[in-house]
Design a protein around this motif. Structure first.
Motif, PDB file in Angstrom:
ATOM      1  N   VAL A 113       0.802  -1.223   0.000  1.00  0.00           N
ATOM      2  CA  VAL A 113       0.000   0.000   0.000  1.00  0.00           C
ATOM      3  C   VAL A 113       0.840   1.281   0.000  1.00  0.00           C
ATOM      4  O   VAL A 113       0.488   2.251  -0.683  1.00  0.00           O
ATOM      5  CB  VAL A 113      -1.022  -0.013   1.162  1.00  0.00           C
ATOM      6  N   SER A 114       1.949   1.328   0.714  1.00  0.00           N
ATOM      7  CA  SER A 114       2.754   2.560   0.736  1.00  0.00           C
ATOM      8  C   SER A 114       3.368   2.847  -0.632  1.00  0.00           C
ATOM      9  O   SER A 114       3.509   4.015  -1.020  1.00  0.00           O
ATOM     10  CB  SER A 114       3.847   2.496   1.807  1.00  0.00           C
ATOM     11  N   GLU A 115       3.699   1.816  -1.380  1.00  0.00           N
ATOM     12  CA  GLU A 115       4.205   1.996  -2.737  1.00  0.00           C
ATOM     13  C   GLU A 115       3.101   2.531  -3.650  1.00  0.00           C
ATOM     14  O   GLU A 115       3.347   3.359  -4.519  1.00  0.00           O
ATOM     15  CB  GLU A 115       4.754   0.676  -3.291  1.00  0.00           C
ATOM     16  N   CYS A 116       1.895   2.051  -3.441  1.00  0.00           N
ATOM     17  CA  CYS A 116       0.750   2.543  -4.218  1.00  0.00           C
ATOM     18  C   CYS A 116       0.516   4.025  -3.949  1.00  0.00           C
ATOM     19  O   CYS A 116       0.302   4.807  -4.883  1.00  0.00           O
ATOM     20  CB  CYS A 116      -0.495   1.730  -3.874  1.00  0.00           C
ATOM     21  N   VAL A 117       0.562   4.410  -2.684  1.00  0.00           N
ATOM     22  CA  VAL A 117       0.354   5.824  -2.328  1.00  0.00           C
ATOM     23  C   VAL A 117       1.431   6.692  -2.983  1.00  0.00           C
ATOM     24  O   VAL A 117       1.127   7.743  -3.564  1.00  0.00           O
ATOM     25  CB  VAL A 117       0.345   6.009  -0.790  1.00  0.00           C
ATOM     26  N   GLU A 118       2.680   6.251  -2.925  1.00  0.00           N
ATOM     27  CA  GLU A 118       3.766   7.009  -3.555  1.00  0.00           C
ATOM     28  C   GLU A 118       3.535   7.144  -5.060  1.00  0.00           C
ATOM     29  O   GLU A 118       3.721   8.223  -5.634  1.00  0.00           O
ATOM     30  CB  GLU A 118       5.109   6.325  -3.287  1.00  0.00           C
ATOM     31  N   LYS A 135       6.611   7.689 -18.382  1.00  0.00           N
ATOM     32  CA  LYS A 135       5.975   8.989 -18.215  1.00  0.00           C
ATOM     33  C   LYS A 135       6.240   9.639 -16.853  1.00  0.00           C
ATOM     34  O   LYS A 135       6.287  10.857 -16.751  1.00  0.00           O
ATOM     35  CB  LYS A 135       4.450   8.874 -18.420  1.00  0.00           C
ATOM     36  N   ILE A 136       6.410   8.833 -15.828  1.00  0.00           N
ATOM     37  CA  ILE A 136       6.565   9.367 -14.474  1.00  0.00           C
ATOM     38  C   ILE A 136       8.006   9.218 -13.980  1.00  0.00           C
ATOM     39  O   ILE A 136       8.419   9.876 -13.034  1.00  0.00           O
ATOM     40  CB  ILE A 136       5.585   8.670 -13.492  1.00  0.00           C
ATOM     41  N   ASP A 137       8.762   8.337 -14.621  1.00  0.00           N
ATOM     42  CA  ASP A 137      10.166   8.099 -14.264  1.00  0.00           C
ATOM     43  C   ASP A 137      10.322   7.614 -12.819  1.00  0.00           C
ATOM     44  O   ASP A 137      11.114   8.140 -12.040  1.00  0.00           O
ATOM     45  CB  ASP A 137      11.016   9.354 -14.502  1.00  0.00           C
ATOM     46  N   TRP A 138       9.526   6.625 -12.450  1.00  0.00           N
ATOM     47  CA  TRP A 138       9.600   6.024 -11.116  1.00  0.00           C
ATOM     48  C   TRP A 138       9.091   4.599 -11.212  1.00  0.00           C
ATOM     49  O   TRP A 138       8.287   4.266 -12.074  1.00  0.00           O
ATOM     50  CB  TRP A 138       8.740   6.809 -10.138  1.00  0.00           C
ATOM     51  N   GLU A 139       9.599   3.732 -10.330  1.00  0.00           N
ATOM     52  CA  GLU A 139       9.078   2.376 -10.263  1.00  0.00           C
ATOM     53  C   GLU A 139       9.115   1.857  -8.839  1.00  0.00           C
ATOM     54  O   GLU A 139       9.827   2.387  -7.988  1.00  0.00           O
ATOM     55  CB  GLU A 139       9.819   1.441 -11.211  1.00  0.00           C
ATOM     56  N   VAL A 140       8.341   0.847  -8.595  1.00  0.00           N
ATOM     57  CA  VAL A 140       8.240   0.213  -7.284  1.00  0.00           C
ATOM     58  C   VAL A 140       9.622  -0.267  -6.853  1.00  0.00           C
ATOM     59  O   VAL A 140      10.387  -0.813  -7.651  1.00  0.00           O
ATOM     60  CB  VAL A 140       7.267  -0.989  -7.379  1.00  0.00           C
ATOM     61  N   SER A 141       9.930  -0.060  -5.567  1.00  0.00           N
ATOM     62  CA  SER A 141      11.239  -0.488  -5.071  1.00  0.00           C
ATOM     63  C   SER A 141      11.161  -1.440  -3.877  1.00  0.00           C
ATOM     64  O   SER A 141      12.131  -2.114  -3.573  1.00  0.00           O
ATOM     65  CB  SER A 141      12.078   0.740  -4.679  1.00  0.00           C
ATOM     66  N   LEU A 142      10.017  -1.516  -3.196  1.00  0.00           N
ATOM     67  CA  LEU A 142       9.900  -2.366  -2.014  1.00  0.00           C
ATOM     68  C   LEU A 142       9.624  -3.805  -2.444  1.00  0.00           C
ATOM     69  O   LEU A 142       8.614  -4.076  -3.097  1.00  0.00           O
ATOM     70  CB  LEU A 142       8.754  -1.870  -1.119  1.00  0.00           C
ATOM     71  N   PRO A 143      10.499  -4.743  -2.063  1.00  0.00           N
ATOM     72  CA  PRO A 143      10.255  -6.151  -2.396  1.00  0.00           C
ATOM     73  C   PRO A 143       8.997  -6.680  -1.699  1.00  0.00           C
ATOM     74  O   PRO A 143       8.653  -6.244  -0.591  1.00  0.00           O
ATOM     75  CB  PRO A 143      11.497  -6.873  -1.864  1.00  0.00           C
ATOM     76  N   LEU A 144       8.334  -7.604  -2.327  1.00  0.00           N
ATOM     77  CA  LEU A 144       7.114  -8.201  -1.790  1.00  0.00           C
ATOM     78  C   LEU A 144       7.322  -8.722  -0.374  1.00  0.00           C
ATOM     79  O   LEU A 144       6.467  -8.544   0.489  1.00  0.00           O
ATOM     80  CB  LEU A 144       6.642  -9.330  -2.716  1.00  0.00           C
ATOM     81  N   ILE A 145       8.444  -9.357  -0.106  1.00  0.00           N
ATOM     82  CA  ILE A 145       8.685  -9.945   1.220  1.00  0.00           C
ATOM     83  C   ILE A 145       8.616  -8.888   2.316  1.00  0.00           C
ATOM     84  O   ILE A 145       8.135  -9.163   3.421  1.00  0.00           O
ATOM     85  CB  ILE A 145      10.026 -10.732   1.258  1.00  0.00           C
ATOM     86  N   GLU A 146       9.048  -7.670   2.034  1.00  0.00           N
ATOM     87  CA  GLU A 146       9.004  -6.612   3.050  1.00  0.00           C
ATOM     88  C   GLU A 146       7.556  -6.210   3.354  1.00  0.00           C
ATOM     89  O   GLU A 146       7.193  -6.009   4.512  1.00  0.00           O
ATOM     90  CB  GLU A 146       9.826  -5.398   2.616  1.00  0.00           C
ATOM     91  N   GLY A 147       6.749  -6.091   2.334  1.00  0.00           N
ATOM     92  CA  GLY A 147       5.332  -5.804   2.547  1.00  0.00           C
ATOM     93  C   GLY A 147       4.640  -6.943   3.274  1.00  0.00           C
ATOM     94  O   GLY A 147       3.768  -6.719   4.129  1.00  0.00           O
ATOM     95  N   MET A 148       5.036  -8.170   2.956  1.00  0.00           N
ATOM     96  CA  MET A 148       4.462  -9.334   3.636  1.00  0.00           C
ATOM     97  C   MET A 148       4.820  -9.330   5.124  1.00  0.00           C
ATOM     98  O   MET A 148       3.986  -9.685   5.964  1.00  0.00           O
ATOM     99  CB  MET A 148       4.944 -10.628   2.969  1.00  0.00           C
TER     100      MET A 148
END
Length: 167
Positions: free
Chosen positions: A59-64, A138-151
């Motif tokens: 969720v925090s990656e989505c908000v960013e 277009k935004i020049d950004w991508e997700v950086s948090l690995p799934l395991i950290e969110g889990m």
């Protein structure tokens, strides 16, 4: 009406404070709940063969991603999700590893599933993933948090909820 709008298509967003029980939760929350509820040495049920693949976004990656999209000049539709693919069995294994418990996975499908639940096992499409190429361009950004950290964060929160509700 000359409205300045942004269009985002979210792909499997999960995390603490989200739905975690009653059949409405995303797979990461379901796996965390099943493991949190299970005693050490037990097993959890995973529908189907567990080889179907998905991607999930914390969720925090989505908000960013939404904040960056809203600050941008891009007005076309974009996907917001993770491209880190995982099988449902691997997702369950992550929850088990995070818990520190010794729990096995019981894949249930076919006639065994029909006998237990009275209907065929729903597994959805074999694989689904978010294509974020346009967002990166277009935004020049991508997700950086690995799934395991969110889990890890999600398991901690759901385990707390399970403990509160069992008292």
């Amino acid at each position: 009406y000359k409205l300045d709008v942004r269009i985002a298509r979210f792909h499997n967003i999960f995390g603490p404070q989200g739905t975690w029980k009653d059949g409405k939760e995303k797979a990461p929350a379901a796996m965390c709940r099943k493991v949190a509820e299970q005693q050490n040495g037990g097993s959890i049920e995973v529908w189907g063969d567990g080889l179907q693949t998905r991607s999930f976004l914390y969720v925090s990656e989505c908000v960013e991603a939404v904040l960056r999209l809203m600050k941008s000049d891009f007005t076309g539709p974009v996907n917001i999700g993770s491209e880190e693919m995982v099988s449902i069995n691997r997702l369950a294994e992550m929850a088990i590893e995070i818990s520190g418990k010794n729990i096995s996975i019981n894949n249930l499908g076919g006639q065994d599933f029909i006998d237990k639940y009275g209907f065929s096992c729903p597994t959805g499409v074999r694989g689904r993933n978010s294509d974020n190429k346009l967002y990166r361009e277009k935004i020049d950004w991508e997700v950086s948090l690995p799934l395991i950290e969110g889990m890890k964060n999600t398991y901690t929160w759901i385990s707390e909820q399970v403990n509160k509700n069992s008292k």
